[in-house]
Enzyme design. Structure first.
Site, PDB file in Angstrom:
ATOM      1  N   THR A 132       0.839  -1.200   0.000  1.00 23.60           N
ATOM      2  CA  THR A 132       0.000   0.000   0.000  1.00 23.60           C
ATOM      3  C   THR A 132       0.875   1.251   0.000  1.00 23.60           C
ATOM      4  O   THR A 132       2.072   1.185   0.259  1.00 23.60           O
ATOM      5  CB  THR A 132      -0.926   0.065   1.233  1.00 23.60           C
ATOM      6  OG1 THR A 132      -0.131   0.373   2.385  1.00 23.60           O
ATOM      7  CG2 THR A 132      -1.646  -1.263   1.462  1.00 23.60           C
ATOM      8  N   CYS A 133       0.240   2.399  -0.244  1.00 15.67           N
ATOM      9  CA  CYS A 133       1.014   3.636  -0.295  1.00 15.67           C
ATOM     10  C   CYS A 133       1.026   4.337   1.054  1.00 15.67           C
ATOM     11  O   CYS A 133       1.285   5.528   1.130  1.00 15.67           O
ATOM     12  CB  CYS A 133       0.502   4.546  -1.398  1.00 15.67           C
ATOM     13  SG  CYS A 133      -1.207   5.005  -1.161  1.00 15.67           S
ATOM     14  N   ASP A 134       0.724   3.595   2.114  1.00 15.07           N
ATOM     15  CA  ASP A 134       0.724   4.200   3.442  1.00 15.07           C
ATOM     16  C   ASP A 134       2.060   3.994   4.155  1.00 15.07           C
ATOM     17  O   ASP A 134       2.643   2.907   4.094  1.00 15.07           O
ATOM     18  CB  ASP A 134      -0.403   3.596   4.281  1.00 15.07           C
ATOM     19  CG  ASP A 134      -0.538   4.305   5.611  1.00 15.07           C
ATOM     20  OD1 ASP A 134       0.128   5.347   5.802  1.00 15.07           O
ATOM     21  OD2 ASP A 134      -1.280   3.818   6.464  1.00 15.07           O
ATOM     22  N   GLY A 135       2.520   5.015   4.852  1.00 12.22           N
ATOM     23  CA  GLY A 135       3.793   4.949   5.567  1.00 12.22           C
ATOM     24  C   GLY A 135       3.780   3.980   6.744  1.00 12.22           C
ATOM     25  O   GLY A 135       4.829   3.530   7.207  1.00 12.22           O
TER      26      GLY A 135
ATOM     27  N   ASN B  28      -6.574   0.348  -0.013  1.00 10.19           N
ATOM     28  CA  ASN B  28      -5.929   0.681  -1.300  1.00 10.19           C
ATOM     29  C   ASN B  28      -6.521  -0.100  -2.466  1.00 10.19           C
ATOM     30  O   ASN B  28      -5.943  -0.133  -3.556  1.00 10.19           O
ATOM     31  CB  ASN B  28      -4.415   0.401  -1.273  1.00 10.19           C
ATOM     32  CG  ASN B  28      -3.592   1.570  -0.769  1.00 10.19           C
ATOM     33  OD1 ASN B  28      -2.481   1.798  -1.237  1.00 10.19           O
ATOM     34  ND2 ASN B  28      -4.105   2.314   0.177  1.00 10.19           N
TER      35      ASN B  28
END
Ligand SMILES: *Cc1c(COP(=O)(O)O)cnc(C)c1O
Length: 377
Positions: A326-329, A365
């Site tokens: 996913t594009c989450d930190g 996502n």
């Protein structure tokens, strides 16, 4: 499950993949029975609610602990040999609804099954009386959760000093009071928690009985540790302590049940993921896989659990970071994994991921949860 089989399954089904080995589930169940011959296990469905797992454990002789109306119906509908019309004894023998706080609508829907439910306060008791008057009730005590991986005592359980008054109140409301329960916290490796809880439960039961309150069930909850690593003390050690205290503290007519979740399923599943990206940041190799902490690896966040990643490839290992898709930190599997140098499309796997992983996977996502394959059904 050997690595060759695991790789073959990943080739056949693609990744991300979760493989559940039912031979391991049956072995864990048998081990629990062997160590606790006087205790009926009610598998905590929330640990892994795959219907195949419910059916395997039912065939092995398990009962079930459910946390919601959908989980209750999942068990109810998957128990094929359910006698018709369902016998009341059979329902209580097979299902306990052990989430102490229940929505009104759930109680209304469950009342026709005359369920066995837990509670830990007067508001809940009055709600049960109003919306599920045919329920049997078990009071949940607050007990020490010291050192457990997942702590539950700040959210659940009544003060043991209030327990008998709550039971007498339930009896006055006309509810069938069945017994006492507790939960020492999940992945409990501090076995003193069980010893102290058993002593507290026995004091409550003794006082309740002396005040004319019949007590049938002692529910010792979950917490039985899964063998994630070598430092987890063996279940045999825990069994010696629990069995000795049960023999010493409880009369033989008390029916003893437990609610193991993690212990039954953690070691029965493997996750296989694929390297989909690769980078080097400040000199450290970074890999991106096609699974995430929002998916199969959700236990890293919600369960405070670690799942070391392993490679099918040999080679000199170096410290690397592994990130989810996913594009989450937040989506970090590890900042210090030891893996050999990997290429795009290489596979990695994690063991002991059967509890509280897939169970809390999301569609974050837009990525769907991993495919689950059952072997040795
Ligand atoms: C989660 C839960 C369980 C299962 O706990 P494990 O630590 O997985 O064995 C059992 N009982 C209750 C009430 C629970 O909430």
């Amino acid at each position: 499950m050997n690595l060759r089989q695991l790789q073959a399954l990943a080739r056949q089904h693609g990744t991300p993949l979760v493989v559940v080995d039912h031979a391991v589930i049956r072995r864990n169940f048998a081990e629990f029975r062997r160590h606790f011959p006087k205790v009926q296990p009610y598998y905590a469905v929330k640990a892994n609610p795959e219907p195949e797992i419910v059916r395997t454990l039912f065939r092995a002789g398990a009962s079930f602990d459910v946390a919601s109306l959908p989980e209750f119906m999942l068990v109810y509908e998957n128990i094929k040999s359910w006698p018709a019309p369902a016998q009341q004894d059979f329902i209580w023998d097979k299902i306990i609804y052990a989430n102490p706080t229940k929505p009104r609508q759930t109680l209304e829907a469950l009342d026709r099954y005359k369920p066995l439910v837990t509670f830990d306060n007067l508001t809940e008791l009055e709600k049960i009386h109003a919306y599920a008057p045919h329920a049997g009730v078990v009071v949940r005590l607050r007990v020490p959760n010291t050192g457990s991986m997942v702590e539950l005592s700040s959210k659940f359980g009544c003060d043991p000093a209030e327990a008998v008054d709550l039971m007498l109140a339930a009896t006055r409301l006309g509810l069938a009071v069945e017994g006492v329960s507790f939960h020492v916290g999940s992945q409990c490796c501090n076995f003193e928690n069980y010893v102290q809880s058993l002593n507290m439960a026995s004091a409550v039961m003794r006082e309740a009985r002396s005040r004319g309150q019949p007590m049938k069930i002692l529910d010792i909850g979950g917490g039985f540790p899964a063998p994630y690593h070598q430092d987890v003390p063996p279940i045999a050690t825990l069994a010696r302590k629990i069995n000795a205290e049960i023999d010493r503290l409880f009369p033989p007519d008390v029916e003893i049940i437990a609610e193991p979740g993690r212990f039954m399923v953690a070691s029965a599943a493997w996750a296989v993921s694929r390297i989909i990206g690769k980078a080097r940041r400040d000199g450290k190799p970074c890999y991106y896989i096609d699974d995430s902490v929002y998916h199969t690896f959700s236990g890293i966040i919600f369960d405070h659990c670690k799942y070391p990643l392993k490679s099918f490839r040999r080679g000199r290992k170096e410290i690397c970071a592994v990130f989810g898709q996913t594009c989450d930190g937040l989506d970090v599997l590890s900042l210090s994994e030891e893996l050999p140098e990997l290429k795009l499309d290489d596979l990695v796997y994690a063991e002991n991921i059967g509890a509280y992983g897939s169970a809390s996977a999301t569609w974050f996502n837009g990525f769907p949860p991993a495919k689950v394959v059952h072997v040795n059904l």
